[in-house]
Design an enzyme around this catalytic site. Structure first.
Site, PDB file in Angstrom:
ATOM      1  CG  ASP A   1      64.199  19.869   3.718  1.00 56.68           C
ATOM      2  OD1 ASP A   1      63.274  20.628   4.103  1.00 56.68           O
ATOM      3  OD2 ASP A   1      65.499  20.164   4.193  1.00 56.68           O
TER       4      ASP A   1
ATOM      5  CE  LYS B   1      65.958  22.472   1.709  1.00 57.33           C
ATOM      6  NZ  LYS B   1      67.026  23.067   2.153  1.00 57.33           N
TER       7      LYS B   1
ATOM      8  CG  ASP C   1      67.065  16.377   3.642  1.00 61.58           C
ATOM      9  OD1 ASP C   1      68.196  16.249   4.071  1.00 61.58           O
ATOM     10  OD2 ASP C   1      66.265  17.185   4.306  1.00 61.58           O
TER      11      ASP C   1
ATOM     12  CG  ASP D   1      65.438  24.705   4.693  1.00 64.71           C
ATOM     13  OD1 ASP D   1      65.201  23.263   4.826  1.00 64.71           O
ATOM     14  OD2 ASP D   1      66.147  25.207   3.987  1.00 64.71           O
TER      15      ASP D   1
ATOM     16  NE  ARG E   1      69.964  22.172  12.717  1.00 65.80           N
ATOM     17  CZ  ARG E   1      70.687  23.335  12.229  1.00 65.80           C
ATOM     18  NH1 ARG E   1      71.192  24.424  13.013  1.00 65.80           N
ATOM     19  NH2 ARG E   1      71.180  23.310  10.871  1.00 65.80           N
TER      20      ARG E   1
END
Ligand code: BES
Ligand code: MN
Ligand code: ZN
Length: 495
Positions: A272, A279, A290, A349, A353
């Site tokens: 991720d 990030k 992740d 990011d 979900r």
């Protein structure tokens, strides 16, 4: 995987058993009893002499190695503290001490004499299961990408004697060992770097687990099939990477045909980067973890198949890599999820979900008894609960209570968090049915509320394991929450 065999055996006289190492628990402030007393007499009083010297006073966490007596080549005394204080906490420390003391010997086998040991607030089964899990998880080594891995544990056979009959004792040891296989599997997958552990690699590992097991079948959905299914939320996450995404379905049928399945869904973001909402550099390497949720699903399926639990369990992994590029999803893009709901991707990011919501819609087809998703979902959960508890969210109290109880039992604890409408309101968007991030505050809760919009048709729980899936220093995957999930499923099978 740990290379350790654990066998139950009723030993009425410890001096009659040939072993390279007799492991003897000793309480402080009392005379030697049981196996300790017998070995002491056979060895000319060497145990009691050691206690008299007071170098070893049988405090918790203490251990000492003595020369052999009777048919034991060596004797390992393990301190248990005061008998009156020997509870679960003390017993877990005892199990860890047995592992580290054995790890310091070159013995190839050991005999652990537990007949004199009872835990105030737990059963004899719990003690054996805990010891087995502790030894077998202790024996795990990461070997794949290092030239000189930590040397393996030399002990490969452990025999355990306890007050339990041979049958129940072996069942407890097997449950502990199977849980440990699951934990070690999860840790190893999560520890692997993202250039090895890709979505396709996870699919291969699932296929490998199913090989030779007629009760386990694996199906892998590729991006083309995802497009046909309308999983555009899932696909938006993989848009920027060259690494193909995979939806991996492991179907274990250990129960009756008519038994509804328990479905586990794991977030499997193999790396991720944040995508276009990239990030910061600091600790970005940790985002190889992740896929900790996915690893825990594969780990739990390993434990379930090893125990051949009489249940139907479906493990599902939503695997993708989240990368920025010219084809990546942009902040503000709107996609239509498989459920029909549109989503404004305000932050690329918040990708977990996005893969999970489509996967949670997909699993409706299994008419599940319950669905549990496991995800390293939010940094906010680390702020809320740190590394001791996973965040638990559920739309069904009974399911939540059962998971909390399993977590306590396995010492892999969770803490329940709210799923109130007030938080869901933070997800409103002017341009879609939902935004993928909440307005400020309660980041772990708003993420869970986002998922809850897709899980209205079944009993569902969500475990946010962002704080529990790996330790920051030293940097290692923990294998959590395989302990919790495996315990939960063992309990369902017992009903
Ligand atoms: N995988 C991260 C969550 C995470 C962060 C887990 C740090 C463990 C340690 C997740 O995909 C993420 O980036 N979440 C964002 C959400 C935000 C953009 C709403 C976060 O937590 O910052
Ligand atoms: Mn992210
Ligand atoms: Zn993530």
């Amino acid at each position: 995987m740990s290379g350790l065999t654990l066998t139950a055996r009723a030993v009425s006289d410890a001096t009659t058993v040939r072993t390279q190492c007799a492991v003897v628990p000793v309480f402080s402030g009392e005379a030697l009893q049981g196996a300790a007393k017998a070995l002491d007499s056979a060895g000319g009083g060497s145990l009691s002499a050691t206690l008299k010297l007071e170098d070893f006073s049988a405090k918790r966490g203490q251990s000492t190695l003595l020369p052999g007596a009777a048919k034991a080549q060596r004797i390992l005394l393990v301190g248990c503290g005061k008998r009156g204080d020997f509870d679960r906490v003390a017993a877990r420390e005892f199990a860890r001490t047995v592992y580290s003391a054995l790890n310091g010997t070159t013995a190839k086998d050991a005999l652990v004499l537990l007949d004199d040991l009872s835990v105030h607030d737990a059963t004899a089964e719990w003690l054996l299961e805990t010891l087995a899990r502790s030894l077998a998880t202790g024996a795990y080594r990461y070997t794949e990408t290092v030239s000189e891995p930590q040397p393996a544990l030399t002990v490969s056979k452990v025999t355990v004697s306890s007050v339990l009959g041979k049958g129940p004792a072996q069942t407890a040891l097997d449950a502990g060992a199977a849980t440990a296989s699951g934990i070690n599997t999860a840790r190893n997958l999560a520890n692997l770097p993202a250039n090895i552990c890709t979505p396709s690699y996870l699919a291969q590992q699932a296929r490998k687990l199913a090989r030779g097991n007629s009760k386990l079948t694996v199906q892998v959905v590729d991006e083309k099939q995802m497009r046909e299914l309308g999983m555009h939320s899932f696909l938006s996450v993989t848009a920027g990477t060259a690494e193909p995404a995979r939806l991996i379905i492991m179907n274990y049928s250990g129960g009756r045909k008519s038994d509804k399945p328990y479905v586990l869904v794991g977030k499997g973001i193999t790396f991720d980067s944040g995508g276009i909402s990239i990030k910061p550099a600091l600790k970005m390497d940790e985002m190889k973890f992740d896929m900790g949720g996915a690893a825990s699903v594969l780990g739990t399926m390993t434990a379930v198949t090893e125990m051949a639990l009489p249940l139907n369990v479906i493990g599902v992994i939503a695997a993708a890599e989240n990368m920025p590029s010219g084809t990546a999803t942009k902040p503000g893009d709107v996609v239509r999820s498989m459920s029909g709901k549109t989503i404004e991707i305000l932050n690329t990011d918040a990708e977990g979900r996005l893969v999970l919501c489509d996967t949670l819609t997909y699993v409706e087809r299994f008419k599940p008894e319950a669905v549990i998703d496991i995800a390293t979902l939010t940094g906010a959960c680390v702020v809320a609960l740190g590394s001791h508890a996973s965040g638990l969210y559920s739309n069904t109290d009974e399911l939540a209570d059962a998971l909390l109880a399993a977590g306590t039992e396995a010492h892999d604890r969770a803490w329940r968090m709210p799923l109130w409408d007030d938080y869901t309101k933070q997800l409103q968007s002017n341009f879609a049915d939902l935004g993928n991030i909440g307005s400020a505050g309660g980041g772990s809760v708003t993420a869970a509320c986002f998922l809850s919009e897709f899980t209205k048709n079944y009993s569902w729980a969500h475990l946010d394991i962002a704080g529990t899936a790996w330790d920051a220093a030293p940097k290692w995957a923990t294998g959590r929450p395989v302990g919790l999930l495996t315990r939960y499923l063992i309990d369902r099978a017992g009903k």
